[in-house]
Scaffold this active site. Structure first.
Site, PDB file in Angstrom:
ATOM      1  N   CYS A  76       3.281  -1.216 -18.630  1.00  0.00           N
ATOM      2  CA  CYS A  76       4.128  -0.518 -18.305  1.00  0.00           C
ATOM      3  C   CYS A  76       4.606  -1.353 -17.544  1.00  0.00           C
ATOM      4  CB  CYS A  76       2.971   0.154 -16.534  1.00  0.00           C
ATOM      5  SG  CYS A  76       4.180   0.930 -15.019  1.00  0.00           S
ATOM      6  N   GLN A 168      -3.158  -3.808  -0.889  1.00  0.00           N
ATOM      7  CA  GLN A 168      -1.565  -3.381  -1.091  1.00  0.00           C
ATOM      8  C   GLN A 168      -1.711  -3.643  -2.119  1.00  0.00           C
ATOM      9  OE1 GLN A 168      -1.151  -1.745   1.866  1.00  0.00           O
ATOM     10  NE2 GLN A 168      -1.735  -2.274   3.682  1.00  0.00           N
ATOM     11  N   PHE A 195      -8.584  -0.085  11.364  1.00  0.00           N
ATOM     12  CA  PHE A 195      -8.343   0.556  10.153  1.00  0.00           C
ATOM     13  C   PHE A 195      -8.253  -0.773   9.452  1.00  0.00           C
ATOM     14  CE2 PHE A 195      -6.604   3.833  12.841  1.00  0.00           C
ATOM     15  CZ  PHE A 195      -8.171   4.617  11.974  1.00  0.00           C
ATOM     16  N   ASP A 240      -2.984   0.639  11.024  1.00  0.00           N
ATOM     17  CA  ASP A 240      -2.789   0.661   9.399  1.00  0.00           C
ATOM     18  C   ASP A 240      -3.312   1.421   8.508  1.00  0.00           C
ATOM     19  OD1 ASP A 240      -1.773   0.590   7.035  1.00  0.00           O
ATOM     20  OD2 ASP A 240      -2.394  -1.522   6.301  1.00  0.00           O
ATOM     21  N   CYS A 266       1.975   4.506   5.165  1.00  0.00           N
ATOM     22  CA  CYS A 266       1.994   4.323   4.596  1.00  0.00           C
ATOM     23  C   CYS A 266       2.174   5.844   3.684  1.00  0.00           C
ATOM     24  CB  CYS A 266       1.200   4.239   3.208  1.00  0.00           C
ATOM     25  SG  CYS A 266      -0.835   4.858   3.253  1.00  0.00           S
TER      26      CYS A 266
END
Length: 309
Positions: A76, A168, A195, A240, A266
């Site tokens: 990939c 991340q 978080f 977050d 996100c």
């Protein structure tokens, strides 16, 4: 120059061709309903340090777009080279049952976390897995192989990486967000990092961290958000949360005296829901910057600073 992925349009990982000349314009259209205040920050492809593969029977790869069919792949272009080098070895394993295989490139080697509908692995699978050039393999949290403890770094702080823990997707995006958070939290005397996960922001801010696992105090912020009395100890709160957002915590924040909230999201949908709670409670958006850390997908990361007098 990254070449166009031969699986684009089949694999469900990417909605946009990140090698196309109009990639930035096409993906930016996803932000049409978001009140951004600055230009997006773009992440180069080829840097993803984690990939969640699927397997069923002898099939191994990524899901086909919109289905549970598995597309076999040999590489990939969005992944780090060390993960791509491992794919043929993973594909050749004698898989049984169905499930997922999370591959994470840590600082000191590759971690493989397998989650399966089958609670056990066969002796043949164990023998083959032991030969993989990785430092740890788990099957439903049972350790098959471990050479050393996997480690990940946040700036100059290195911490143990728990099997399957959130990171991340790229080091670049983690560093970018940490730099933004540290810059915008400047001048704050006491900071709560909610978080907090493994501590991407916690250490750099010298903050009090709260989360179910990882750095700081163990606390389920969905069921037990920090109360007004606890929040009033802080002059800056960093959040977050996962894709579900921080609804319960935002309802407490608007009743508190916290003057500054830095919210990293996100999921633009839950962010907009939570943003409305904060703005109705007297906060104002000072800055809202989108970050393309999920290269090729329709997902955006949002970095936002809320303040009130």
């Amino acid at each position: 120059m990254v070449n166009k992925c031969p699986f684009f349009g089949k694999c469900g990982g990417c909605k946009y061709d990140f090698t196309a000349a109009d990639y930035h314009a096409s993906k930016r259209a996803e932000l049409c309903d978001i009140p951004i205040t600055g230009e997006p920050l773009w992440t180069l492809p080829g840097g993803r340090r984690r990939a969640d593969f699927a397997f069923a029977g002898s099939e191994f790869g990524f899901y086909e777009s919109g289905t549970k069919n598995i597309i076999s792949i040999d590489s990939c272009p969005n992944l780090l080279p060390e993960i791509n080098q491992l794919i043929p070895y993973l594909s050749a394993l004698p898989w049984g049952g169905a499930g997922s295989c999370l591959v994470t490139a840590c600082d000191n080697g590759i971690d493989v976390a397998i989650t399966s509908s089958v609670p056990y692995f066969t002796p043949d699978f164990r023998d083959a897995a032991m030969k993989l050039p990785v430092i740890r393999i788990t099957w439903n949290d049972k350790v098959i192989k471990q050479i050393v403890q996997p480690l990940v770094s946040f700036g100059d702080v290195s911490v143990p990486y728990p099997s399957g823990a959130f990171l991340q997707p790229t080091v670049h995006s983690a560093d970018t967000m940490r730099d933004l958070v540290v810059s915008r939290a400047s001048g704050s005397k006491r900071i709560a990092d909610l978080f907090c996960g493994l501590g991407n922001f916690t250490y750099a801010l010298d903050a009090d961290g709260f989360d179910i696992v990882g750095t700081g105090v163990s606390r389920d912020l969905f069921k037990k958000p920090l109360t007004v009395g606890m929040l009033n100890q802080y002059d800056c709160v960093v959040m977050d949360p996962p894709r579900a957002g921080a609804l319960a915590q935002c309802n407490e924040l608007v009743r508190s005296n916290v003057p500054r909230v830095i919210y990293i999201s996100c999921n633009p949908k839950t962010f907009m829901r939570d943003s409305q709670i904060l703005t109705r409670g007297g906060y104002k958006i000072q800055e809202l910057i989108p970050i393309d850390q999920f290269v090729g997908s329709h997902h955006w990361e949002l970095f936002c600073v809320f303040e009130r007098k």
